[in-house]
Design a protein around this motif. Structure first.
Motif, mmCIF file in Angstrom:
data_model
loop_
_atom_site.group_PDB
_atom_site.id
_atom_site.type_symbol
_atom_site.label_atom_id
_atom_site.label_comp_id
_atom_site.label_asym_id
_atom_site.label_seq_id
_atom_site.Cartn_x
_atom_site.Cartn_y
_atom_site.Cartn_z
ATOM 1 N N MET A 196 0.832 -1.199 0.000
ATOM 2 C CA MET A 196 0.000 0.000 0.000
ATOM 3 C C MET A 196 0.873 1.258 0.000
ATOM 4 N N ALA A 210 0.453 4.461 -2.400
ATOM 5 C CA ALA A 210 0.361 5.827 -1.887
ATOM 6 C C ALA A 210 1.421 6.734 -2.504
ATOM 7 N N GLN A 270 -7.564 -3.976 -0.618
ATOM 8 C CA GLN A 270 -7.186 -2.877 0.270
ATOM 9 C C GLN A 270 -7.128 -1.553 -0.486
ATOM 10 N N CYS A 271 -6.539 -1.585 -1.659
ATOM 11 C CA CYS A 271 -6.424 -0.368 -2.460
ATOM 12 C C CYS A 271 -7.800 0.123 -2.905
ATOM 13 N N SER A 272 -8.645 -0.807 -3.334
ATOM 14 C CA SER A 272 -9.992 -0.453 -3.775
ATOM 15 C C SER A 272 -10.802 0.132 -2.634
ATOM 16 N N ASN A 273 -10.687 -0.472 -1.451
ATOM 17 C CA ASN A 273 -11.439 0.011 -0.287
ATOM 18 C C ASN A 273 -10.980 1.397 0.160
ATOM 19 N N LYS A 274 -9.682 1.656 0.058
ATOM 20 C CA LYS A 274 -9.155 2.932 0.540
ATOM 21 C C LYS A 274 -9.349 4.066 -0.466
ATOM 22 N N TYR A 275 -9.092 3.776 -1.744
ATOM 23 C CA TYR A 275 -9.093 4.847 -2.740
ATOM 24 C C TYR A 275 -10.285 4.797 -3.697
#
Length: 272
Positions: free
Chosen positions: A97, A101, A126-131
């Motif tokens: 991640m 970032a 994780q990337c999809s959920n955050k961004y």
């Protein structure tokens, strides 16, 4: 109806733009920053930069190539983003991640994953959920092993027993927003896209699919856009000024394809 996108792809190998053929032969072309200025000004819908460097060395000490000084991929992304005026996707060597970032912080609008989808699919989620899934592109390199049968090559180099269509479904379920499907057999050949591969991929998932690998003339883009893909991408062909994205989009628009209309020709001539 959403417009079909035309997306140049730039391959970076140790910080230098290269042409590729079947993921084996690479010809040096020059500076990544000069390339982005040209492709951005050509009315491209987006740009995709893929870091295919075999090592972490980015300054080759080749002053004759006339590129700016940089030592890291972070430096390169900063330089490219400052000169890019269309959405920018950056991929290659994304393992954490933190890697995601860094790329977004320095100007990338999206990131693309390749090996991570196989090695650590949770990173996609994780990337999809955050961004948001609109930031997540998954790149799949496929090779035909027999009629209508393909396998995935991780990183374009390592053979697996994975079906690319099933992997795309997993990517979609994991949160990917787009699939970039690349034909290893057609890469750099200039003989056209693998139409069966890209159309079947588009029918395997509900998210947009970007076709890559094989463009050698305008007719090849027409053929690809007549399949179910949402966008067509190419690398080598756009390294020649006579094959500008502007000329391609003008050609496709006049042929009745659902692409964005180009800018006024007289204004655009100043950019060619």
């Amino acid at each position: 109806m959403l417009k079909k996108r035309i997306i140049p792809v730039v391959l970076l190998r140790n910080g230098v733009v290269v042409q590729s053929r079947k993921f084996k032969r690479y010809q040096m072309l020059g500076s990544p920053t000069a390339t982005v200025e040209r492709l951005s000004s050509w009315n491209s819908d987006e740009l995709i930069y893929l870091d295919i460097s075999p090592s972490s060395l980015y300054d080759l000490g080749r002053d004759d190539l006339n590129h700016a000084d940089y030592d890291t991929i972070e430096d390169i992304i900063k330089l490219i983003a400052k000169r890019c005026f269309v959405p920018l996707t950056f991929g290659g060597k994304i393992r954490t991640m933190g890697d995601v970032a860094m790329r977004l912080k320095n100007g990338a609008d999206k990131v693309t994953f390749n090996s991570a989808l196989i090695d650590s699919p949770e990173l996609i989620t994780q990337c999809s959920n955050k961004y948001g899934k609109q930031f997540v592109v998954v790149s799949i390199d496929a090779k035909k092993i027999e009629t209508s049968k393909y396998v995935v090559f991780k990183g374009g180099k390592t053979a697996t027993n994975i079906c690319p269509f099933e992997l795309a479904k997993q990517a979609e379920a994991s949160g990917a927003g787009e699939i970039l499907i690349n034909s290893i057999d057609n890469d750099g050949a200039g003989e056209g896209f693998d139409l069966y591969l890209i159309d079947r991929m588009a029918k395997s998932v509900k998210i947009p699919v970007i076709a890559l690998g094989g463009a050698g003339e305008w007719k090849h883009f027409e053929d690809a856009l007549n399949t179910g893909v949402s966008a067509v991408a190419a690398a080598n062909i756009f390294q020649h000024s006579e094959n500008s994205v502007y000329n391609l989009k003008k050609h496709l628009y006049e042929k009745g394809f659902n692409v964005r209309k180009t800018l006024d020709l007289e204004k655009e001539k100043k950019l060619l």
